[in-house]
Enzyme design. Structure first.
Site, PDB file in Angstrom:
ATOM      1  CD  GLU A   1       1.540   2.513   0.024  1.00  0.00           C
ATOM      2  OE1 GLU A   1       0.617   1.676   0.072  1.00  0.00           O
ATOM      3  OE2 GLU A   1       1.667   3.336  -0.892  1.00  0.00           O
TER       4      GLU A   1
ATOM      5  CD  GLU B   1       2.906   0.701  -8.332  1.00  0.00           C
ATOM      6  OE1 GLU B   1       3.037   1.278  -7.244  1.00  0.00           O
ATOM      7  OE2 GLU B   1       1.799   0.498  -8.864  1.00  0.00           O
TER       8      GLU B   1
ATOM      9  NE  ARG C   1      -3.642   3.830  -2.438  1.00  0.00           N
ATOM     10  CZ  ARG C   1      -4.182   2.930  -1.609  1.00  0.00           C
ATOM     11  NH1 ARG C   1      -4.603   3.299  -0.422  1.00  0.00           N
ATOM     12  NH2 ARG C   1      -4.289   1.669  -1.956  1.00  0.00           N
TER      13      ARG C   1
HETATM   14  N1  LUZ Z   1      -0.078   1.119  -6.715  1.00  0.00           N
HETATM   15  C1  LUZ Z   1      -1.147   0.892  -7.493  1.00  0.00           C
HETATM   16  C2  LUZ Z   1      -0.211   1.517  -5.447  1.00  0.00           C
HETATM   17  O1  LUZ Z   1      -0.985   0.557  -8.654  1.00  0.00           O
HETATM   18  N2  LUZ Z   1      -2.375   1.016  -6.962  1.00  0.00           N
HETATM   19  C3  LUZ Z   1      -2.596   1.401  -5.701  1.00  0.00           C
HETATM   20  O2  LUZ Z   1      -3.727   1.524  -5.265  1.00  0.00           O
HETATM   21  C4  LUZ Z   1      -1.466   1.678  -4.906  1.00  0.00           C
HETATM   22  N3  LUZ Z   1      -1.615   2.099  -3.660  1.00  0.00           N
HETATM   23  C5  LUZ Z   1      -0.541   2.383  -2.948  1.00  0.00           C
HETATM   24  C6  LUZ Z   1       0.709   2.222  -3.497  1.00  0.00           C
HETATM   25  N4  LUZ Z   1       0.874   1.793  -4.735  1.00  0.00           N
HETATM   26 MO1  MOS Z   2       3.772   1.863  -4.066  1.00  0.00          MO
HETATM   27  S1  MOS Z   2       3.684   3.861  -3.699  1.00  0.00           S
HETATM   28  O1  MOS Z   2       4.824   1.362  -5.211  1.00  0.00           O
HETATM   29  O2  MOS Z   2       3.275   0.958  -2.849  1.00  0.00           O
END
Ligand code: LUZ
Ligand code: MOS
Length: 767
Positions: free
Chosen positions: A723, A243, A321
């Site tokens: 997820e 990400e 989160r």
């Molecule tokens: N990535 C993000 C995530 O930038 N914000 C989120 O809330 C998130 N949640 C789950 C996985 N990736």
């Molecule tokens: Mo995310 S933990 O790149 O959905």
């Protein structure tokens, strides 16, 4: 232990799922990943020179021997950066190349560019770096003691915990720990960059966030974003690890391409990837839980210490989160939860499937297990007594709606005969001395949407070509999760045409700009909804052509199986003929649509709002058998009732459930990341880091879709599935723990994940 003959019961599918559109090239080994891209003649290869000191001042680095090696073209450092030497996404606290100091073992210091990888690697061994060592912090607790934080702590509050604890019949306090987790995407991090004319660049990257790569590359190269095109065909797995952390490698290759005016390829080998990249965040937590006499949780107070690593990366969002999911599937009227993002000398930890949610859920499940053992009741008694109901308030202010947690729990209990299973396990354990069984139930409630409201948007660009074939571009990145198959399904269903007519294009920043990363389980929802909008607009235009030509109401016109129907009568106009007419009439056959999730909002100054479009629910029953002489275990079965909404592709969604479940079991039971006190990664190879394999998967996995009306906020009412299932794996920890309790009545429960065979053995023989 003998090899499992794994039995996955076929789940009843009402409609045959469209097969994953990548399966043909995957099976033939023809699918293209970054390392497979055709490179330009003269392409150079890069290897990262990284720190072998976790915290220190750089006294000197001697590159002379490396530079003298035949075939070494250049070694880049922070001095060579044309723009800004800064890659921080949320907080600008992370240099691309270390400047003056190093903050983690594996931190990039330089980039060796050579004619081949082997030359670059040889050169790396010739570089001599000297450091003045500084104190190293490896745990969150040490960081907190020293006041070493990424940012200010966050706290979610509901009700009044102090008053509530005073009125509780039972109050317990304790500690938990959950360890990190290596993503172990099969395709390691990497990028290939070509310089184009006029100082433009084309970056091929294995990233979940093409725009993130583009934005940071522009910053580091000191050029506008429009000079950079990022293209992503697919990823060999991401799991959150790409990400944000696909960015540095793409940016380094781009910088080298800019400086040398030559194309550059940078692919981390497995060892470099393990050492240099961040992982799931370990958390150390203290909790206090209070219950009334009827076992209703009245108050829950936790302080979570997140081991963030040496820079922010996504840690603040992940910490948030964790708070969102700190009460998992339960209603708790009084909550005080605080999280500290602790700065340590580890590689910056990052997104990993669940994004801090699993770490939060582990704490409340541990607290419940502790209460159950203290009071001599089953964990499930307390879990069941506290499940969320319609209109319950979460600690962050959102009111629970369309709640399916009790439905999934009750369905699991009935369909999988929970009480019978629990009794059978008890009887088995009475009659078996050295083999014990354990059963645990894991309910999940997971919020869908990026918690950062402004990230919840996507776009789709659809071209209908004049021969009737279609090209679809969106912001979605295919990483094995099957999103491209879902997008194809949306397009062919919209026009009622055959699958072969639609092509899902690569994800490319010049076709779809300003994209949010493919993450947060939201990719199919956001991009799918945008695609639906684009298709609807095109469909309206096409139907209008027919309505005008035949002077009929547009409402009477429909497309079915490649033909135009008027008033339910098949016309003489085929799909291809219709597109031919549209061209002749100069009707636009391209559409761009933008979708932004409605309703959601969140006010960080109050820590209240409605951050999630909806929640995904489900319940898993995990049964394990523990060998009490060896401390080894296997999983007899995992049986799941999962809330798919109305799954648009059950085959793909089941794949996500199975993969997520196994990944969760791995995190909770066997994957053990280990750093030495000096910050060196000890679990630095697949011989020292154990991931689940065919021998460790449950012998039986059964998934039954929960019957629900679905949710309109999900694309075609098909709920996000990426997820949530990982968190079913948390049940594995407690199933093993219950088996240990059956063997050793003196076992003092610790909540220290993963539950490795070593820890099982210690628990079994604890005095
Ligand atoms: N990535 C993000 C995530 O930038 N914000 C989120 O809330 C998130 N949640 C789950 C996985 N990736
Ligand atoms: Mo995310 S933990 O790149 O959905």
């Amino acid at each position: 232990m003998k090899a499992n003959t794994q039995k996955i019961k076929p789940t009843k599918q009402t409609k045959k799922s469209l097969q994953n559109i990548d399966s043909y090239t995957h099976l033939r080994g023809e699918s293209i990943y970054v390392d497979d891209v055709n490179v330009r003649q003269g392409t150079l290869h890069a290897v990262v020179f990284d720190s072998n000191c976790a915290h220190g001042k750089i006294k000197s680095v001697d590159y002379s021997k490396a530079l003298a090696l035949d075939g070494v073209v250049r070694i880049l450092t922070s001095d060579d950066v044309t723009g800004e030497n800064q890659i921080g996404g949320i907080i600008p606290d992370e240099p691309l190349f270390a400047e003056g100091e190093v903050h983690f073992w594996g931190q990039p210091i330089g980039l060796i560019v050579a004619e081949s990888i082997s030359i670059a690697k040889k050169a790396r061994k010739l570089i001599i770096a000297e450091f003045e060592e500084l104190p190293v912090i490896t745990t969150a607790k040490q960081a907190k003691e020293k006041g070493s934080f990424i940012n200010a702590p966050r706290s979610f509050n509901l009700g009044n915990v102090n008053e509530a604890f005073a009125n509780c019949e039972y109050v317990f306090e304790g500690e938990t720990f959950s360890n990190g987790q290596e993503h172990l995407y099969i395709e390691s991090q990497g990028a290939y960059v070509e310089p184009l004319e006029n100082g433009n660049f084309r970056i091929v990257s294995s990233t979940q966030g093409p725009t993130q790569v583009q934005r940071i590359a522009a910053r580091v190269l000191g050029i506008p974003m429009h000079k950079i095109e990022v293209d992503v065909t697919r990823l060999g797995g991401g799991f959150g690890g790409k990400e944000d952390q696909a960015t540095p490698w793409a940016v380094m290759a781009a910088l080298a391409a800019q400086i040398l005016n030559q194309s550059v390829k940078l692919i981390l080998d497995r060892h470099d990837d393990l050492r240099m990249t961040g992982k799931r965040h370990p958390y150390e937590t203290t909790y206090k839980i209070g219950l009334s006499k009827d076992l209703k949780i009245q108050a829950f107070e936790i302080e979570l210490l997140q081991n963030s690593g040496a820079a922010a990366d996504l840690s603040p969002a992940i910490a948030e989160r964790t708070l969102f999911h700190a009460t998992n599937s339960y209603y708790v009227p009084n909550v005080k939860s605080t999280v500290y993002s602790c700065k340590t000398n580890l590689p910056p930890n990052t997104a990993f499937r669940g994004f801090g949610g699993p770490q939060g859920m582990f704490v409340i499940e541990s607290a419940i297990a502790r209460v159950a053992s203290e009071l001599g009741v089953l964990n499930t008694t307390i879990q069941e007594a506290n499940l969320l109901k319609e209109n319950d308030e979460f600690s962050y202010g959102q009111i629970a709606q369309k709640v399916e947690i009790r439905n999934s729990w009750n369905t699991a209990k009935e369909k999988f005969e929970l009480e019978k299973v629990q009794n059978e396990v008890a009887v088995f354990n009475e009659n078996s001395a050295n083999i014990k069984k354990g059963v645990a139930v894991m309910p999940i409630t997971f919020g869908i949407s990026f918690t950062n409201t402004q990230m919840n948007h996507a776009r789709a660009l659809v071209h209908i070509y004049q021969d009737g074939s279609i090209g679809v571009s969106t912001a979605a990145v295919e990483m094995g999760q099957g999103v491209n198959t879902k997008l194809l399904q949306i397009a062919v269903d919209s026009f009622s045409i055959e699958n072969h007519r639609v092509k899902i294009e690569s994800t490319n920043t010049t076709r779809v700009a300003n994209t949010s990363p493919s993450a947060a389980s939201a990719t199919a929802d956001l991009n799918g909804k945008a695609l639906l909008m684009a298709c609807d607009s095109l469909l309206f235009r096409l139907k209008n052509i027919v309505a005008e030509e035949y002077k009929v109401d547009i409402k009477t016109v429909s497309l079915r199986d490649e033909w135009v129907y008027i008033n339910d009568q098949k016309s003489t106009i085929s799909w291809e003929h219709l597109i031919f007419k549209a061209m002749a009439l100069r009707v636009a056959l391209t559409e761009n649509a933008h979708y932004a999730t409605p309703v959601i909002h969140f006010d960080k100054t109050k820590e209240k709002g409605h951050p999630f479009a909806y929640h995904v629910y489900g319940t898993a029953i995990v049964t394990t058998t523990v060998d009490c002489l060896r401390g080894t275990y296997e999983f007899d079965s995992v049986k799941i009732i999962h809330d798919f909404g109305k799954s648009m592709n059950l085959g793909i969604d089941l794949g996500q459930i199975e993969g997520g479940l196994i990944q969760g079991i791995g995190w909770m039971t066997m994957e053990e990341i280990s750093y030495a006190a000096n910050g060196k990664l000890l679990s630095n190879a697949l011989s020292t880091y154990k991931v689940p394999d065919v021998y460790s998967v449950p012998k039986e996995v059964e998934v039954i879709p929960l019957e629900t009306p679905g949710n309109d906020m999900a694309v075609l009412k098909s709920k996000a599935v990426g997820e949530p299932p990982l968190m079913y794996g948390i049940g594995a920890y407690f199933a093993i723990q219950n088996a240990i309790r059956a063997f050793n009545p003196k076992y003092k429960m610790r909540f220290h994940a993963p539950m490795t065979p070593e820890k099982v053995l210690m628990g079994l023989y604890q005095k």
